[in-house]
Design a protein around this motif. Structure first.
Motif, PDB file in Angstrom:
ATOM      1  N   VAL A 178      69.010 -19.990   4.515  1.00 27.37           N
ATOM      2  CA  VAL A 178      70.380 -19.567   4.244  1.00 27.37           C
ATOM      3  C   VAL A 178      71.296 -20.637   4.822  1.00 27.37           C
ATOM      4  CG1 VAL A 178      72.148 -17.801   4.528  1.00 27.37           C
ATOM      5  CG2 VAL A 178      69.731 -17.134   4.377  1.00 27.37           C
ATOM      6  N   ASP A 179      71.948 -21.384   3.942  1.00 27.32           N
ATOM      7  CA  ASP A 179      72.778 -22.521   4.371  1.00 27.32           C
ATOM      8  C   ASP A 179      71.986 -23.486   5.245  1.00 27.32           C
ATOM      9  OD1 ASP A 179      75.082 -21.738   3.020  1.00 27.32           O
ATOM     10  OD2 ASP A 179      75.748 -20.467   4.669  1.00 27.32           O
ATOM     11  N   HIS A 197      68.389 -10.721   4.420  1.00 26.10           N
ATOM     12  CA  HIS A 197      69.398 -10.783   5.464  1.00 26.10           C
ATOM     13  C   HIS A 197      70.659 -11.519   5.040  1.00 26.10           C
ATOM     14  CE1 HIS A 197      65.585 -10.187   7.852  1.00 26.10           C
ATOM     15  NE2 HIS A 197      66.310  -9.137   8.154  1.00 26.10           N
ATOM     16  N   VAL A 198      70.976 -11.470   3.760  1.00 27.18           N
ATOM     17  CA  VAL A 198      72.227 -12.023   3.252  1.00 27.18           C
ATOM     18  C   VAL A 198      72.704 -11.113   2.126  1.00 27.18           C
ATOM     19  CG1 VAL A 198      71.036 -13.548   1.623  1.00 27.18           C
ATOM     20  CG2 VAL A 198      73.341 -14.126   2.375  1.00 27.18           C
ATOM     21  N   ASP A 199      73.996 -10.912   2.028  1.00 27.75           N
ATOM     22  CA  ASP A 199      74.571 -10.024   1.022  1.00 27.75           C
ATOM     23  C   ASP A 199      75.047 -10.827  -0.184  1.00 27.75           C
ATOM     24  OD1 ASP A 199      75.723  -7.001   0.869  1.00 27.75           O
ATOM     25  OD2 ASP A 199      77.096  -8.384  -0.135  1.00 27.75           O
ATOM     26  N   PHE A 200      74.970 -10.199  -1.381  1.00 25.27           N
ATOM     27  CA  PHE A 200      75.422 -10.875  -2.598  1.00 25.27           C
ATOM     28  C   PHE A 200      76.859 -11.390  -2.464  1.00 25.27           C
ATOM     29  CE2 PHE A 200      72.322  -8.431  -5.469  1.00 25.27           C
ATOM     30  CZ  PHE A 200      71.457  -9.512  -5.511  1.00 25.27           C
ATOM     31  N   ARG A 205      75.617 -19.568  -4.532  1.00 31.59           N
ATOM     32  CA  ARG A 205      74.548 -19.936  -5.455  1.00 31.59           C
ATOM     33  C   ARG A 205      73.229 -19.954  -4.683  1.00 31.59           C
ATOM     34  NH1 ARG A 205      77.112 -24.514  -3.772  1.00 31.59           N
ATOM     35  NH2 ARG A 205      75.813 -26.280  -3.121  1.00 31.59           N
ATOM     36  N   VAL A 206      72.128 -19.998  -5.428  1.00 34.28           N
ATOM     37  CA  VAL A 206      70.809 -20.102  -4.819  1.00 34.28           C
ATOM     38  C   VAL A 206      70.097 -21.302  -5.438  1.00 34.28           C
ATOM     39  CG1 VAL A 206      68.644 -18.942  -4.299  1.00 34.28           C
ATOM     40  CG2 VAL A 206      70.731 -17.590  -4.557  1.00 34.28           C
ATOM     41  N   ILE A 227      69.700 -20.413   0.027  1.00 28.56           N
ATOM     42  CA  ILE A 227      70.803 -19.530  -0.350  1.00 28.56           C
ATOM     43  C   ILE A 227      72.082 -20.108   0.225  1.00 28.56           C
ATOM     44  CG2 ILE A 227      71.693 -17.176  -0.235  1.00 28.56           C
ATOM     45  CD1 ILE A 227      68.755 -16.303   0.340  1.00 28.56           C
ATOM     46  N   VAL A 228      72.986 -20.544  -0.634  1.00 22.28           N
ATOM     47  CA  VAL A 228      74.225 -21.201  -0.213  1.00 22.28           C
ATOM     48  C   VAL A 228      75.361 -20.180  -0.237  1.00 22.28           C
ATOM     49  CG1 VAL A 228      75.826 -23.090  -0.637  1.00 22.28           C
ATOM     50  CG2 VAL A 228      73.388 -23.369  -1.162  1.00 22.28           C
TER      51      VAL A 228
END
Length: 770
Positions: A178-179, A197-200, A205-206, A227-228
């Motif tokens: 994630v980032d 552990h990340v919300d839409f 973008r992914v 996951i950006v």
């Protein structure tokens, strides 16, 4: 070597160095077909597949991009713009030509299903999941949303928290970021995978890189997923959203940001909740596992997420950012497993420094650091095994990671970097019997430290030929708290009392692409990489009877050597992109029924009383297959697109350790999809079909059984009008009852049940951008 050594040293000492004079800025506006400004659109300045600068449009649709000061005047640039729900567009020219005119880039509503945007500027094997496609689907998390990519599947464990499977690779054989930060789940059965552990509402973008071609991140054996999250833009922005759907699904969210040229801040909050879904026969998924009456009355999941991101421009060429995210998940039901998650709390903090043109030759410098942690408690309190409402079995798990990287872009196409992280993982398992509670250190306070250095290089060998290459070297150390380690179990089943490991391995790849006359290319590459076994695979110790689960401290590094090749053709009215891959896997890690090697002894923790225990073993294996994607513009408003994927996995049997099947377990079957889409100015309608073949190539070693094939029909409607957009989706239109193949018995906390997929699933979302 002296030159490379000098470059690496400069990475750490150039922060704050004086910059060079700036080149002329490129300015413009992004609008939709009706002439309305598109706020928050992503705009990138690129050349030869490399991003030189990027930003987001203001609330009036305006943007400014500045190329590197040393950029040659004759070297062409491309301005690429993209936004949710629209087809991307670009403008190209020399720096002077782009700077002399104010650009107006018009985005049309996407004529294809653009859940997958395969960027023409992306290297082979790489693709991007556009959030517009996610918003059109009923996916509840990123893991489920990624299945819209060809070659990507999920493991269904519950109504949320689905594991990602890419070309048959999963869990520890993938790197999910994630980032750029690593958030590891704390549950050995991946009850809490990283993508959960990340919300839409956080996600921009992914990015997905398939195969053994990622040298920038340690451990990317089969693929890398990054996951950006969204960055704050200029001006004031407020984006409320409300999603609702079948089975009591409810998801309000709010994102707000404000910024100027000096400082920018973004914050958001999201809440997700749902009841257990019903399958095509009308049964709730809680009917397939031994839930108590109280358990059947609970929500399927209940999750709160909040986040904040700040950016400060120190100069026009230097920027720092700080981010923090907190997710608090209450009870999540997992019929697939013997226990449910009572709570799962995750924290993620990030720091980033970025600079450009700090010195001659150093075009970009990036310094990143992060801290993540997950606290996870699971129990059988909602099952019939619980006693008087209290749990009989439970586990308290925690994992923490601190890490970072430094990397710089040198000259034409050379990037050098270093990466390191430290992970701690600890889990206590509890059993209540006869009024007494016994505790067992299932993951015995394991510390893992890794450090790696890498280099990537891209250049044009000729007008139509491009080369990309990468190399990496990693060192990793793993150490267990010897006071907690169950060394008797390790000795009993693996003839060792080891409580530490040291691993070293190298990675590398070379890829070539040849541009075809017109718009298209052919590409091929070979790569080799590895990954270290994780703490569970080496040191888990749980149980003493027939259900005992024991790690294997002797596991070496797993290696993947892969060859891939493909072809893409992009014309004005159609595109096609087939790709094939073949992976040779050495020391691939499988779950096995490990025979006892030594009789029970004394000291060093518990001993098992069964002749075999579930453990991990190395085998030589092969995974091969391919994907294809296509799109056809039938008329100005009507298009057809689709894709297909196939994966086959084989293993060399080793009967002595009870690996008897020649089939690798958990291999997805042949799948194809097609969608007819009508899009006119600001609205669209889409009718799609998915067909999945029967999977009979199974592994009896892990109690796999064949899975029947199935077909599904889906319907989507949507619009984007100014700042207001919405979508309405019906998935599984005919309410079919079916199982996906990757939903079956899984250790070490398996319930032994197979979870069917949802029946007819209605989903709607309304969003506003101010």
């Amino acid at each position: 070597m002296k030159t490379i050594y000098g470059h690496m040293c400069l990475l750490a000492c150039l922060v704050g160095a004086p910059g060079l004079s700036a080149a002329a800025a490129v300015r413009g506006t992004v609008i939709d077909a009706s002439g309305g400004a598109i706020a928050g659109a992503g705009v990138r300045l690129q050349s030869d597949g490399r991003t030189l600068a990027e930003t987001r449009t203001s609330d009036t649709g305006d943007f400014t991009l500045t190329p590197p000061a040393s950029w040659p005047a004759e070297q062409p640039l491309t301005v690429f713009a993209a936004a949710e729900g629209f087809s991307p567009a670009s403008r190209s020219g020399t720096p002077a030509a782009l700077a002399d005119r104010g650009l107006t880039i018009t985005l049309e509503v996407a004529p294809y299903r653009l859940a997958v945007e395969v960027r023409a500027v992306a290297p082979p094997n790489e693709s991007t999941l556009d959030m517009s496609g996610v918003r059109e689907s009923a996916a509840k998390d990123v893991g489920e949303a990624l299945t819209s990519l060809d070659g990507v599947w999920k493991i269904r464990k519950a109504g949320i928290a689905n594991d990602v499977v890419i070309r048959g690779f999963q869990q520890n054989n993938l790197t999910v970021l994630v980032d750029g930060s690593r958030t590891y789940g704390a549950c050995p059965s991946h009850m809490d995978p990283p993508a959960q552990h990340v919300d839409f509402a956080e996600v921009d973008r992914v990015e997905v890189s398939k195969g053994a071609f990622d040298v920038a991140n340690q451990g990317s054996l089969g693929a890398m997923v990054n996951i950006v999250t969204k960055s704050p833009g200029m001006g004031f922005s407020l984006k409320p959203s409300l999603s609702a759907g079948s089975f009591g699904y409810y998801n309000p969210s709010l994102t707000a940001s404000y910024g100027n040229r000096i400082a920018r801040v973004l914050g958001g909050y999201s809440y997700r909740m749902s009841d257990p879904y019903l399958d095509g026969s009308g049964r709730a998924f809680t009917d397939y596992a031994p839930y108590s009456a109280n358990g059947k009355g609970q929500h399927s999941f209940d999750i709160h997420t909040g986040w904040i991101e700040t950016e400060v421009s120190l100069t026009d060429r230097q920027q720092i950012s700080l981010g923090y995210s907190r997710q608090q998940a209450g009870l999540i039901l997992y019929p697939y497993l013997m226990m449910d998650s009572d709570y799962d709390h995750a924290d993620r903090g990030t720091f980033k420094y970025a600079a450009r043109d700090l010195a001659a030759g150093l075009r970009n410098l990036r310094v990143e650091g992060y801290f993540t942690q997950v606290r996870h408690f699971m129990s059988d309190s909602q099952r019939t095994s619980a006693m008087m409402g209290n749990w009989m079995m439970a586990s308290d798990a925690a994992t923490r990671v601190i890490g970072g990287r430094v990397e710089g872009d040198w000259g034409d196409g050379l990037t050098l970097g270093v990466e390191s992280y430290h992970r701690n993982w600890n889990m206590l398992g509890y059993m209540r019997m006869g009024g007494a509670t016994a505790a067992n250190p299932s993951i015995p306070d394991v510390n893992t430290q890794t450090a790696g250095a890498f280099a990537t290089y891209r250049r044009s060998l000729a007008e139509r030929v491009k080369l990309s290459a990468g190399a990496r070297f990693d060192h990793a150390g793993m150490r267990v708290d010897s006071a907690q380690a169950s060394t008797n179990l390790y000795y009993q089943f693996h003839n060792t009392r080891r409580v530490g490991n040291q691993d070293n391995y190298a990675s590398g790849n070379v890829r070539l692409s040849f541009a075809l006359p017109g718009a298209g290319d052919v590409f091929a590459g070979v790569g080799t990489t590895g990954r270290i076994p994780d703490a569970e695979e080496r040191y888990i110790a749980r149980g003493m009877g027939a259900g005992a689960f024991v790690g294997n401290p002797l596991l070496p590094v797993t290696r993947n050597t892969e060859v891939s090749a493909g072809w893409s053709l992009n014309r004005s009215r159609f595109y096609v992109r087939p790709e094939l891959f073949y992976s040779v896997l050495n020391n691939f890690i499988l779950v096995n029924n490990q025979p006892q090697l030594n009789a029970m002894g004394t000291g060093g923790g518990s001993m098992a009383i069964a002749p075999t225990a579930r453990s991990y073993a190395n085998v030589d294996a092969r995974i091969y297959g391919g994907e294809t994607a296509y799109g056809i513009t039938l008329s100005r408003d009507l298009s057809l697109n689709g894709g297909a994927s196939y994966t086959r996995g084989t293993a060399t049997p080793q009967p002595g350790i009870n690996v008897r099947s020649g089939n690798l377990p958990e291999m997805p079957p042949l799948r194809g999809w097609s969608a007819l889409r009508y899009a006119r100015r600001w609205a669209f309608a889409e009718f799609g079909a998915i067909a999945v073949n029967r999977q009979s190539l199974v592994s009896a070693d892990l109690k796999e059984v064949p899975t029947a094939g199935y077909g599904l029909l889906n319907l989507k409607l949507g619009f984007t009008r100014g700042g207001l957009s919405g979508s309405f989706t019906i998935e599984n239109l005919l309410n079919r009852f079916y199982y996906e193949h990757l939903s079956y018995y899984r250790d070490p906390f398996a319930a032994g049940v197979k979870v069917p997929e949802p029946g007819r699933n209605i989903f709607a979302q309304l969003r506003y951008s101010y």
